[in-house]
Design a protein around this motif. Structure first.
Motif, PDB file in Angstrom:
ATOM      1  N   TYR A 149       0.842  -1.200   0.000  1.00  0.00           N
ATOM      2  CA  TYR A 149       0.000   0.000   0.000  1.00  0.00           C
ATOM      3  C   TYR A 149       0.876   1.249   0.000  1.00  0.00           C
ATOM      4  CZ  TYR A 149       1.391  -0.297   4.838  1.00  0.00           C
ATOM      5  OH  TYR A 149       2.149  -0.389   5.973  1.00  0.00           O
ATOM      6  N   ALA A 164      -9.683   1.197   5.523  1.00  0.00           N
ATOM      7  CA  ALA A 164      -9.864  -0.109   6.178  1.00  0.00           C
ATOM      8  C   ALA A 164      -9.021  -1.187   5.488  1.00  0.00           C
ATOM      9  CB  ALA A 164     -11.337  -0.507   6.165  1.00  0.00           C
ATOM     10  N   ALA A 165      -8.870  -1.097   4.186  1.00  0.00           N
ATOM     11  CA  ALA A 165      -8.040  -2.067   3.460  1.00  0.00           C
ATOM     12  C   ALA A 165      -6.562  -1.886   3.820  1.00  0.00           C
ATOM     13  CB  ALA A 165      -8.247  -1.937   1.955  1.00  0.00           C
ATOM     14  N   THR A 222      -5.475  -0.870   6.724  1.00  0.00           N
ATOM     15  CA  THR A 222      -5.379  -1.478   8.052  1.00  0.00           C
ATOM     16  C   THR A 222      -5.258  -3.000   7.937  1.00  0.00           C
ATOM     17  OG1 THR A 222      -6.666   0.330   9.011  1.00  0.00           O
ATOM     18  CG2 THR A 222      -6.549  -1.719  10.286  1.00  0.00           C
ATOM     19  N   ALA A 223      -6.055  -3.595   7.058  1.00  0.00           N
ATOM     20  CA  ALA A 223      -5.997  -5.048   6.845  1.00  0.00           C
ATOM     21  C   ALA A 223      -4.644  -5.461   6.259  1.00  0.00           C
ATOM     22  CB  ALA A 223      -7.136  -5.493   5.932  1.00  0.00           C
ATOM     23  N   LEU A 224      -4.122  -4.685   5.323  1.00  0.00           N
ATOM     24  CA  LEU A 224      -2.822  -5.013   4.726  1.00  0.00           C
ATOM     25  C   LEU A 224      -1.698  -4.917   5.756  1.00  0.00           C
ATOM     26  CD1 LEU A 224      -3.168  -3.292   1.243  1.00  0.00           C
ATOM     27  CD2 LEU A 224      -3.081  -5.752   1.710  1.00  0.00           C
ATOM     28  N   LYS A 225      -1.768  -3.916   6.631  1.00  0.00           N
ATOM     29  CA  LYS A 225      -0.766  -3.793   7.689  1.00  0.00           C
ATOM     30  C   LYS A 225      -0.821  -5.008   8.620  1.00  0.00           C
ATOM     31  CE  LYS A 225      -0.508   1.257   7.811  1.00  0.00           C
ATOM     32  NZ  LYS A 225      -0.826   2.480   8.583  1.00  0.00           N
ATOM     33  N   ALA A 226      -2.022  -5.450   8.946  1.00  0.00           N
ATOM     34  CA  ALA A 226      -2.178  -6.640   9.792  1.00  0.00           C
ATOM     35  C   ALA A 226      -1.610  -7.871   9.085  1.00  0.00           C
ATOM     36  CB  ALA A 226      -3.642  -6.854  10.154  1.00  0.00           C
ATOM     37  N   MET A 227      -1.879  -8.004   7.792  1.00  0.00           N
ATOM     38  CA  MET A 227      -1.366  -9.152   7.045  1.00  0.00           C
ATOM     39  C   MET A 227       0.157  -9.104   6.930  1.00  0.00           C
ATOM     40  SD  MET A 227      -3.799 -11.152   6.659  1.00  0.00           S
ATOM     41  CE  MET A 227      -2.760 -12.341   5.834  1.00  0.00           C
ATOM     42  N   TRP A 236       1.242 -10.543  10.161  1.00  0.00           N
ATOM     43  CA  TRP A 236       0.851 -11.954  10.241  1.00  0.00           C
ATOM     44  C   TRP A 236       1.770 -12.828   9.390  1.00  0.00           C
ATOM     45  CZ3 TRP A 236      -1.063 -15.619   6.806  1.00  0.00           C
ATOM     46  CH2 TRP A 236      -1.658 -16.733   7.384  1.00  0.00           C
TER      47      TRP A 236
END
Length: 194
Positions: free
Chosen positions: A16, A49-50, A52-57, A60
């Motif tokens: 991102y 929000a996407a 945020t999800a990419l940062k979490a992934m 992970w």
């Protein structure tokens, strides 16, 4: 994002970034590869929000990426010409990783069938009586985008990396409910082509 599952599979760490317009408004983007229409390396505008999800992934995926690093080191030490080195490198920076049971439990990018299996397992667990596939989310994204007050089929065509409006219309419109609109758009396309 409305991306195809293979475009999601090509996401890598830090996929991102942000741009800013002349008024100081910030826009988030996601970069990956699109193979179906030969778009190659490309990007999609995404909501916060996407990101945020990419940062979490990204976080992970770190232990899985480390396991691929160990595999690469072992393969290089055993046989520097091992063709599996190139295969492991294809997955080394991916963020949607898991065990590939068909390949001796190697860590690899999740396949479309793995995603569909996980979606349906989630649905069963939560007593949702629906057979899911990842592509349904792409179609739903298109329906929402086409009906949005800011919806623009030209943008959706570009966002989906489609060759033609016909491809985009197939996703964006529900023919049984919007046959008149579809006919009007088709007439306009025919006039343009003529």
């Amino acid at each position: 994002s409305g991306c195809r599952i293979h475009e999601i599979a090509h996401l890598e760490t830090a996929a991102y970034y942000y741009t800013e317009d002349d008024d100081g408004e910030s826009f988030a983007w996601m970069k990956s590869r699109s193979l179906k229409t030969d778009a190659g390396n490309t990007e999609w505008m995404i909501p916060e929000a996407a990101v945020t999800a990419l940062k979490a992934m990204d976080r992970w995926a770190v232990p899985y990426q480390a396991q691929i690093g160990i595999e690469l080191a072992q393969r290089r030490q055993t046989n520097p010409s091992d063709p599996e080195i190139a295969e492991a490198l294809r997955h080394a920076r991916a963020i949607f990783l898991g065990l590939d049971f068909k390949k001796d439990n190697q860590i690899r990018t999740l396949s479309a069938s793995a995603w569909n299996f996980a979606l349906n397992r989630f649905a069963r667990k939560h007593q949702i009586k629906w057979k899911f596939s990842t592509h349904q989310f792409r179609r739903k994204f298109a329906n929402y985008a086409a009906r949005s007050v800011f919806g623009d089929l030209r943008y959706l065509k570009e966002h989906f990396k489609h060759w033609s409006f016909d491809m985009t219309l197939g996703y964006a419109l529900n023919e049984s409910q919007e046959i008149a609109l579809y006919a009007e758009i088709q007439d306009e396309l025919d006039d343009i082509k003529e």
